[in-house]
Every structure is written in C-alpha cells, then in structure tokens.
Write an enzyme that holds these catalytic residues in place. Structure first.
Site, mmCIF file in Angstrom:
data_model
loop_
_atom_site.group_PDB
_atom_site.id
_atom_site.type_symbol
_atom_site.label_atom_id
_atom_site.label_comp_id
_atom_site.label_asym_id
_atom_site.label_seq_id
_atom_site.Cartn_x
_atom_site.Cartn_y
_atom_site.Cartn_z
ATOM 1 N N ASP A 42 -45.089 -27.048 25.444
ATOM 2 C CA ASP A 42 -44.201 -28.153 25.801
ATOM 3 C C ASP A 42 -44.732 -29.120 26.861
ATOM 4 O OD1 ASP A 42 -42.126 -29.855 25.927
ATOM 5 O OD2 ASP A 42 -40.645 -28.425 26.683
ATOM 6 N N HIS A 45 -42.584 -32.742 29.132
ATOM 7 C CA HIS A 45 -42.105 -33.083 30.470
ATOM 8 C C HIS A 45 -43.119 -34.011 31.132
ATOM 9 C CE1 HIS A 45 -39.075 -29.983 29.968
ATOM 10 N NE2 HIS A 45 -40.039 -29.209 29.496
ATOM 11 N N TYR A 90 -43.019 -28.984 36.731
ATOM 12 C CA TYR A 90 -43.616 -29.303 35.428
ATOM 13 C C TYR A 90 -45.105 -29.647 35.525
ATOM 14 C CZ TYR A 90 -38.840 -29.480 33.532
ATOM 15 O OH TYR A 90 -37.567 -29.159 33.122
ATOM 16 N N ARG A 162 -26.154 -20.459 27.903
ATOM 17 C CA ARG A 162 -26.264 -21.020 29.255
ATOM 18 C C ARG A 162 -25.972 -22.495 29.131
ATOM 19 N NH1 ARG A 162 -32.099 -22.796 30.393
ATOM 20 N NH2 ARG A 162 -33.106 -22.498 28.360
ATOM 21 N N TYR A 164 -26.342 -26.381 30.759
ATOM 22 C CA TYR A 164 -26.906 -27.351 31.697
ATOM 23 C C TYR A 164 -25.745 -28.207 32.178
ATOM 24 C CZ TYR A 164 -31.598 -26.234 29.951
ATOM 25 O OH TYR A 164 -32.765 -25.592 29.616
ATOM 26 N N ASP A 193 -26.948 -24.469 34.871
ATOM 27 C CA ASP A 193 -28.256 -24.929 35.345
ATOM 28 C C ASP A 193 -28.148 -26.391 35.787
ATOM 29 O OD1 ASP A 193 -30.896 -25.578 35.779
ATOM 30 O OD2 ASP A 193 -31.640 -24.626 33.946
ATOM 31 N N GLU A 221 -28.184 -21.917 38.580
ATOM 32 C CA GLU A 221 -29.624 -22.217 38.624
ATOM 33 C C GLU A 221 -29.925 -23.605 39.199
ATOM 34 O OE1 GLU A 221 -32.258 -20.267 36.072
ATOM 35 O OE2 GLU A 221 -32.922 -22.151 35.192
ATOM 36 N N HIS A 246 -36.481 -21.408 39.393
ATOM 37 C CA HIS A 246 -37.760 -21.201 38.700
ATOM 38 C C HIS A 246 -38.868 -20.986 39.732
ATOM 39 C CE1 HIS A 246 -36.344 -22.530 34.695
ATOM 40 N NE2 HIS A 246 -35.489 -23.238 35.410
ATOM 41 N N THR A 297 -39.726 -22.745 28.738
ATOM 42 C CA THR A 297 -39.811 -24.193 28.570
ATOM 43 C C THR A 297 -39.460 -24.558 27.134
ATOM 44 O OG1 THR A 297 -41.172 -26.139 28.929
ATOM 45 C CG2 THR A 297 -42.270 -24.275 27.905
#
Ligand SMILES: O=C(O)C(=O)C[C@@H](O)[C@H](O)C(=O)O
Ligand SMILES: [Mg+2]
Ligand SMILES: [Mg+2]
Length: 394
Positions: A42, A45, A90, A162, A164, A193, A221, A246, A297
């Site tokens: 990924d 980002h 990232y 989960r 966001y 998150d 998170e 993270h 990710t």
C-alpha cells in the site's frame, strides 16, 4: 546460500470501494535455485512522495547481492541505514524494508523446509480474531451504506468491526445506534480510530459522546496528533478505555513506553519495517507490560500471510486485530488467498514451507502497473480510502 537477483513488480489492485491501491511484489532469487516472495504493501499513502522502482531495485541490489539470506540482522541493519526511520506513520522506507524482510523470511523458511511461523518461534495459536473496517463517515447519507456493509460482512462471519471516527460525530453516533438497533449483541465495534485527525482535547470530547454507544469497545486508537506523547498520556488519564497507537519507529515506541502514554501497541510489519522489526516491537511491548494488537495497512495475501505467521507466534495479542486486506480488495496476485472463517484470519497450513502462499504469474501480469506514481487524489480519498470525490460539507 547467496542472493543473486531481485525482482520488483508494481501492482494496482482496486478495493471494493473503488479506490485503487498500489503495492510492490518482491521476488528474491538465490544460487540454490530457491526464491522468496514478499510484499511492499500500500504505497497509496502520501501519493506525492513517489518511489522510482528502477532506482529502488538498483539500490536494493547493491545491498542484497551476494548476501546470505540468513544474515537477517546484518541485512536489516543495512536496510535501516539506507531507508531510515523518520518518526512518521506512513514512511515509505518502512514499507520497502518490510517487503524485503518478508521475502527473506519466506526464503529462509523454505530452505529449512519449515513454515515462517516455525522460523519465527513456533505457534501459540492457529488463527487470529480480526475485525472488518468501517471507513470514516463524512455525511449522514453514508450511514445506511455502512449498515449494508455490516449486514453483508456479518453474513460472511465477521461479527467484530472497527470504526474510523472524528469527521462527522453526528454520523458516527447515528451509525452506532443503527448498529445497536439492528444487530444488538450479534455485532461488536472493537475500536474507534481517530487516525490522528483531532487534538487530544477535541478527541476527549468526542470520546465522551461516542462511548455512550459502547458496543464492545476494546480500545480507542490514535486520538491525538502523531507523536503527541503528552497528549496521549493526558487523554489516557481521562478515559477508562484503553488507548492504542500504531508503532512506526523504535524511538516513538520508546517515548510511548517512557511516558506511559498508551495501553496497546498497534504493530504491523509494514509500518515498522518487517517481521524482524515487528517481532522486536512486540517483545518490547511485552517487556513494558503492554498488550498488542496486529494492525494493518490493508495488505494483499502475501503481506497478510506474513502477519498471520507473526501473529500466531506471539503471546501478547490480547485484542481483536485488524488485517483484513484480502477481504477488501477485488483481486489478488496469489493462487489461493489467505483464509478468513467466522471472523478469524487463519495462518497458512504449518506443513507448507515458507509463507505458504504461491504467486499467480497470470494475476501478477493482470494487475501490473508501470510505476508507483499517482493521479490526482483528494485528501479525503486518502484519509477515508474511497473513490468518492464528493467534498465534505462544512
Ligand atoms: O488502523 C489504521 O489506521 C489503518 O488501517 C490505516 C488505514 O489508512 C489503512 O492503511 C488503509 O489503507 O486503509
Ligand atoms: Mg489506526
Ligand atoms: Mg493502507
């Protein structure tokens, strides 16, 4: 055994949301005729920070050629010297190191005729409880679409999700109450998150609102800007819910331990630079008496298999984890994708050597893209992982 060559293949694989993610599939060849595969997952980002694959291959070859793949510490040291940690979530250097370290693990385990989890220290379990992500609401109109996602994934066996949060708290709350009304105790939402979007005080107010709808919440998170260790600590004192963050550098992990800033380390090989580094971060968490959760990710099957091997070898994953990439993408580049059943990610069969995942050359060709460069994407597409370009109302 000596490394003789390296291949890097960029692929672009769409998610069900339409958003295309680019990954790099790694092959490392040796003089024994054995090859290892890995995944730099990924690169979507930070799209303006693009890696030139031709240069990358030349640079990596200068590090790898002639090395013994079992010299993992030496190779990782050289990789870190050249693709250093930057205290940024990232940072693409970490993704690069991860892909190489994945492939070295596949190679070493294949050479020894064992699975990667056996190479990592054996298994404490065969499967990891995971959750399906509900991407961030920006508009009330998105609530019903996300309820449909929950309905569909529940039918497929995912009973934990989960969420966001933090862009439209009204929509976040509406979603949570719709979930409770329609699914009751059949569905859990294990984390909210905030993805570093809010300062800790705003996050604290949002948490007060959202925790009124506790549907099995295990953690909150990233409720502060990146590297705001003091903010995380202050917030942690204000809420009874565990705080997770993270791990993207060892310095950052050290600061979080020193400050006692969080409860749960979210560890993913991609963000810390490989299985070797992730194992170290997990052990550091254990020494600091912290729990861990396996993050993501949104990897393809090669990256996810690596995480399944790692996760099944660790003793301190005490929370529902996040790797569900292969469920999000419409395709993959392997013969058999990793297996999800009843909301668990199953580690590949222990009797299959290496990562236990086989590349499919025709799928690799189908998804191949010439480079990692990006067309125009909006900030919200990046943050919210959607192909939808509609702007947020103020
Ligand atoms: O827990 C997270 O944070 C993520 O899953 C980050 C996401 O942005 C993920 O990397 C994605 O690409 O969806
Ligand atoms: Mg997160
Ligand atoms: Mg990602």
């Amino acid at each position: 055994m000596k490394i003789t060559d390296l291949e890097l293949h960029a692929v672009g694989v769409p998610r069900q949301t339409g958003f295309v993610n680019k990954h790099v599939i790694v092959k490392i060849h040796t003089d024994e005729g054995l090859s290892g595969i890995g995944e730099m997952s990924d690169f979507s980002h930070l799209p303006l920070y693009s890696v030139d694959l031709h240069d990358l291959k030349r640079g990596l070859l200068s590090i790898l050629l002639g090395e013994n793949p079992f010299d993992l510490m030496k190779i990782n040291q050289k990789l870190t010297d050249n693709f250093p940690e930057t205290m940024y979530y990232y940072e693409k250097g970490s993704f690069i190191r991860n892909g190489i370290d994945n492939a070295l693990h596949d190679l070493c385990a294949k050479y020894l005729d064992i699975s990667v989890s056996d190479f990592l220290g054996g298994r404490v379990k065969e499967k990891i409880k995971v959750c399906y992500p509900i991407f961030r609401h920006r508009f009330m109109e998105e609530v019903e679409d996300n309820i449909k996602v929950v309905r569909k994934k529940l039918e497929e066996g995912f009973d934990v999700f989960r969420l966001y949060v933090g862009k439209s708290l009204d929509a976040d709350e509406a979603f949570l109450s719709r979930v409770k009304d329609e699914f009751g105790s059949k569905v859990r939402i294990k984390s909210y998150d905030f993805s570093h979007l809010l300062n800790w005080k705003d996050a604290s107010r949002a948490i007060q609102r959202l925790t009124k709808h506790d549907l099995g919440l295990e953690m909150i998170e990233s409720p502060a800007p990146r590297n705001d260790f003091e903010g995380l600590y202050q917030l942690r004192l204000k809420t009874d819910y565990p705080i997770s963050e993270h791990v993207w550098s060892f310095k950052q992990q050290q600061e979080m331990i020193k400050k006692d800033a969080i409860d749960i380390f979210n560890i993913s090989p991609v963000f810390i630079g490989g299985l070797t580094a992730a194992k170290k971060a997990a052990y550091a968490a254990e020494v600091a008496s912290k729990d861990i959760v396996l993050g993501t990710t949104q990897e393809l099957s090669i990256g996810t298999a690596a995480m399944a091997h790692l996760g099944c070898s660790l003793t301190n994953i005490n929370h529902t984890s996040d790797p569900t990439g292969p469920e999000l993408y419409v395709g993959d580049v392997v013969k058999h994708r990793v297996t999800y059943k009843d909301g668990y990610l199953h580690a590949p069969d222990r009797n299959i050597k290496g990562l236990g995942i086989e590349l499919d050359e025709s799928l690799l060709a189908e998804y191949r893209v010439p480079d990692l460069s990006w067309e125009n994407v909006t900030v919200h597409q990046l943050q919210d992982r959607t192909a939808d370009t509609k702007a947020q109302k103020s």
